[in-house]
Design a protein around this motif. Structure first.
Motif, short mmCIF file in Angstrom:
data_model
loop_
_atom_site.label_atom_id
_atom_site.label_comp_id
_atom_site.label_asym_id
_atom_site.label_seq_id
_atom_site.Cartn_x
_atom_site.Cartn_y
_atom_site.Cartn_z
N PRO A 96 0.84 -1.19 -0.21
CA PRO A 96 -0.17 0.06 -0.54
C PRO A 96 0.76 1.23 -0.22
O PRO A 96 1.75 1.83 0.81
CB PRO A 96 -0.73 -0.10 1.02
CG PRO A 96 0.03 -0.77 2.27
CD PRO A 96 1.04 -1.73 1.18
N GLY A 97 0.27 2.44 -0.84
CA GLY A 97 0.92 3.47 -0.94
C GLY A 97 2.56 3.94 -1.52
O GLY A 97 2.22 5.07 -1.55
N VAL A 98 2.40 3.15 -2.28
CA VAL A 98 3.61 3.23 -3.19
C VAL A 98 3.55 3.74 -4.61
O VAL A 98 1.96 2.62 -4.75
CB VAL A 98 4.54 2.10 -2.98
CG1 VAL A 98 4.09 0.31 -3.87
CG2 VAL A 98 5.87 1.78 -3.88
N ARG A 99 4.14 4.62 -5.47
CA ARG A 99 3.21 4.89 -6.12
C ARG A 99 5.07 4.12 -7.66
O ARG A 99 4.18 4.30 -9.18
CB ARG A 99 3.29 6.43 -6.57
CG ARG A 99 2.28 6.76 -5.64
CD ARG A 99 2.12 8.39 -5.93
NE ARG A 99 0.74 8.90 -5.31
CZ ARG A 99 0.31 9.53 -4.27
NH1 ARG A 99 1.71 10.22 -3.55
NH2 ARG A 99 -0.53 9.57 -3.42
N ALA A 100 5.66 4.30 -7.13
CA ALA A 100 6.78 3.84 -8.22
C ALA A 100 7.56 3.39 -7.53
O ALA A 100 8.38 4.35 -6.14
CB ALA A 100 6.68 5.48 -8.78
N MET A 101 8.64 2.74 -7.97
CA MET A 101 10.18 1.49 -7.45
C MET A 101 10.63 1.60 -8.13
O MET A 101 10.52 1.05 -9.63
CB MET A 101 9.90 1.54 -6.02
CG MET A 101 10.46 0.29 -5.69
SD MET A 101 10.14 -0.72 -4.19
CE MET A 101 9.08 0.18 -3.02
N VAL A 102 12.44 2.01 -8.02
CA VAL A 102 13.33 1.30 -8.76
C VAL A 102 14.03 0.96 -7.75
O VAL A 102 13.84 1.48 -6.83
CB VAL A 102 13.70 2.11 -10.00
CG1 VAL A 102 15.18 1.73 -10.34
CG2 VAL A 102 12.35 2.52 -10.67
N GLU A 103 14.52 -0.38 -8.26
CA GLU A 103 16.44 -0.03 -7.31
C GLU A 103 16.88 -0.89 -8.51
O GLU A 103 16.74 -1.58 -9.09
CB GLU A 103 15.66 -2.03 -6.53
CG GLU A 103 14.61 -1.79 -5.48
CD GLU A 103 14.14 -3.24 -4.73
OE1 GLU A 103 14.55 -3.89 -4.67
OE2 GLU A 103 13.15 -3.52 -4.18
N GLU A 104 18.25 -0.71 -7.82
CA GLU A 104 19.57 -0.53 -8.91
C GLU A 104 20.63 -0.90 -7.36
O GLU A 104 20.55 -0.35 -6.40
CB GLU A 104 20.11 1.00 -9.20
CG GLU A 104 21.36 0.38 -10.27
CD GLU A 104 21.95 2.33 -10.04
OE1 GLU A 104 21.81 2.24 -11.24
OE2 GLU A 104 22.29 3.45 -9.15
N TRP A 105 21.46 -2.34 -7.81
CA TRP A 105 22.87 -2.66 -7.55
C TRP A 105 23.47 -1.92 -7.84
O TRP A 105 23.78 -2.93 -9.72
CB TRP A 105 22.28 -4.03 -7.71
CG TRP A 105 21.77 -4.45 -6.58
CD1 TRP A 105 19.84 -4.74 -6.77
CD2 TRP A 105 21.81 -5.16 -5.40
NE1 TRP A 105 19.29 -5.33 -5.59
CE2 TRP A 105 20.04 -5.43 -4.70
CE3 TRP A 105 22.35 -5.24 -4.69
CZ2 TRP A 105 20.31 -6.36 -3.13
CZ3 TRP A 105 22.47 -5.92 -3.31
CH2 TRP A 105 20.73 -6.72 -2.70
N ARG A 106 24.81 -1.30 -7.46
CA ARG A 106 25.96 -1.34 -8.22
C ARG A 106 26.92 -2.28 -7.37
O ARG A 106 27.33 -2.09 -6.11
CB ARG A 106 26.10 0.31 -8.47
CG ARG A 106 25.83 1.69 -8.86
CD ARG A 106 26.22 2.49 -9.05
NE ARG A 106 25.33 2.99 -10.52
CZ ARG A 106 25.73 3.22 -11.52
NH1 ARG A 106 27.14 2.73 -12.08
NH2 ARG A 106 25.07 3.97 -12.65
N LEU A 107 27.91 -2.06 -8.61
CA LEU A 107 29.19 -3.52 -8.17
C LEU A 107 30.37 -2.86 -8.61
O LEU A 107 30.61 -2.41 -9.42
CB LEU A 107 28.95 -4.59 -8.72
CG LEU A 107 27.16 -5.07 -8.97
CD1 LEU A 107 27.80 -6.53 -9.51
CD2 LEU A 107 27.56 -5.29 -7.72
N THR A 108 31.19 -2.17 -7.63
CA THR A 108 32.67 -1.46 -7.75
C THR A 108 33.66 -1.85 -6.96
O THR A 108 33.88 -2.29 -6.43
CB THR A 108 32.42 -0.21 -7.04
OG1 THR A 108 31.31 0.10 -8.11
CG2 THR A 108 33.36 1.03 -8.25
N PRO A 109 34.53 -2.58 -7.81
CA PRO A 109 36.05 -3.02 -7.07
C PRO A 109 37.04 -1.89 -6.55
O PRO A 109 37.32 -1.21 -7.31
CB PRO A 109 36.74 -3.76 -8.78
CG PRO A 109 36.67 -2.93 -9.89
CD PRO A 109 34.95 -2.79 -9.18
N THR A 110 36.81 -1.75 -5.62
CA THR A 110 38.00 -1.46 -4.91
C THR A 110 39.81 -1.45 -4.72
O THR A 110 39.75 -2.64 -4.99
CB THR A 110 37.59 -1.10 -3.25
OG1 THR A 110 38.12 -3.22 -2.33
CG2 THR A 110 35.81 -1.56 -3.00
N ASP A 111 40.27 -0.06 -4.36
CA ASP A 111 41.78 -0.74 -4.37
C ASP A 111 42.56 -1.57 -3.59
O ASP A 111 43.93 -1.94 -4.04
CB ASP A 111 42.20 0.53 -3.88
CG ASP A 111 42.10 1.66 -4.94
OD1 ASP A 111 41.63 1.68 -5.90
OD2 ASP A 111 42.20 3.13 -4.60
#
Length: 160
Positions: A96-111
C-alpha cells in the motif's frame, strides 16, 4: 489488492522523492556478485532473508518476487550491465501507498581487491508510505548488509 505503479525510467534512481542508499564491501568479485543478482534469481531467498521466492519472468526481462509478510512485486529489468549494475522497476505490487519504485545494485571494485556493493531503493508514494520507509531505514540497511554478507559467504563456499 495489487495495483500498477507509475512507469518511471532508470533516471528515477537519481530523481526519486525518496532514495534509500546502502553500501558495504565484500570479498567476492563483481562478476560473481552480478551472476548471483542477475542470473540466479531463484537463489535470492537463500541469501536475502526478506525474500520468500523469486523467479524470472518474460524470458528473463522481468522478475516476480514475494517477500515475507505477503508483499508481492512484478518487476521489469531496466539495466543488466555485467559486473557493474543491475536495476529493476516495480510495475505491480500489493504494497500500500507506493506509486513508483526502482531498485539499483552497483558493483565497484576497490583498490584493496574487494567489491563495493551499493543498493539504492528509489521510491515515490503517499506520505504514510514515505514515513514508514524512513522509520525502517536502519533496519533495511541492516537487512541489506546481512544479505550481502550471506551472499559473499555463499559465493566463497561455492568456489571452495
Amino acid at each position: 489488492m495489487a495495483h500498477r505503479l507509475d512507469s518511471v525510467q532508470l533516471d528515477f534512481v537519481e530523481t526519486a522523492p525518496l532514495r534509500l542508499v546502502y553500501a558495504t564491501e565484500v570479498s567476492a568479485a563483481p562478476a560473481e556478485l552480478y551472476r548471483a543478482l542477475a542470473e540466479d534469481v531463484e537463489g535470492w531467498p537463500s541469501w536475502f532473508r526478506a525474500i520468500v521466492s523469486a523467479r524470472p519472468t518474460a524470458g528473463g526481462a522481468g522478475r516476480e518476487v514475494r517477500l515475507r509478510g505477503g508483499i508481492r512485486f512484478e518487476e521489469t529489468i531496466m539495466a543488466a550491465e555485467p559486473s557493474t549494475r543491475y536495476a529493476y522497476r516495480v510495475d505491480v505490487t500489493n504494497a500500500p501507498g507506493v506509486r513508483a519504485m526502482v531498485e539499483e545494485w552497483r558493483l565497484t571494485p576497490t583498490d584493496s581487491g574487494r567489491t563495493r556493493v551499493q543498493w539504492t531503493m528509489a521510491v515515490s508514494g503517499t506520505a504514510p508510505f514515505r514515513f514508514a520507509l524512513r522509520l525502517g531505514r536502519a533496519g533495511m540497511g541492516q537487512s541489506f548488509r546481512d544479505a550481502v554478507r550471506r551472499l559473499d559467504r555463499r559465493i566463497a563456499a561455492a568456489a571452495g
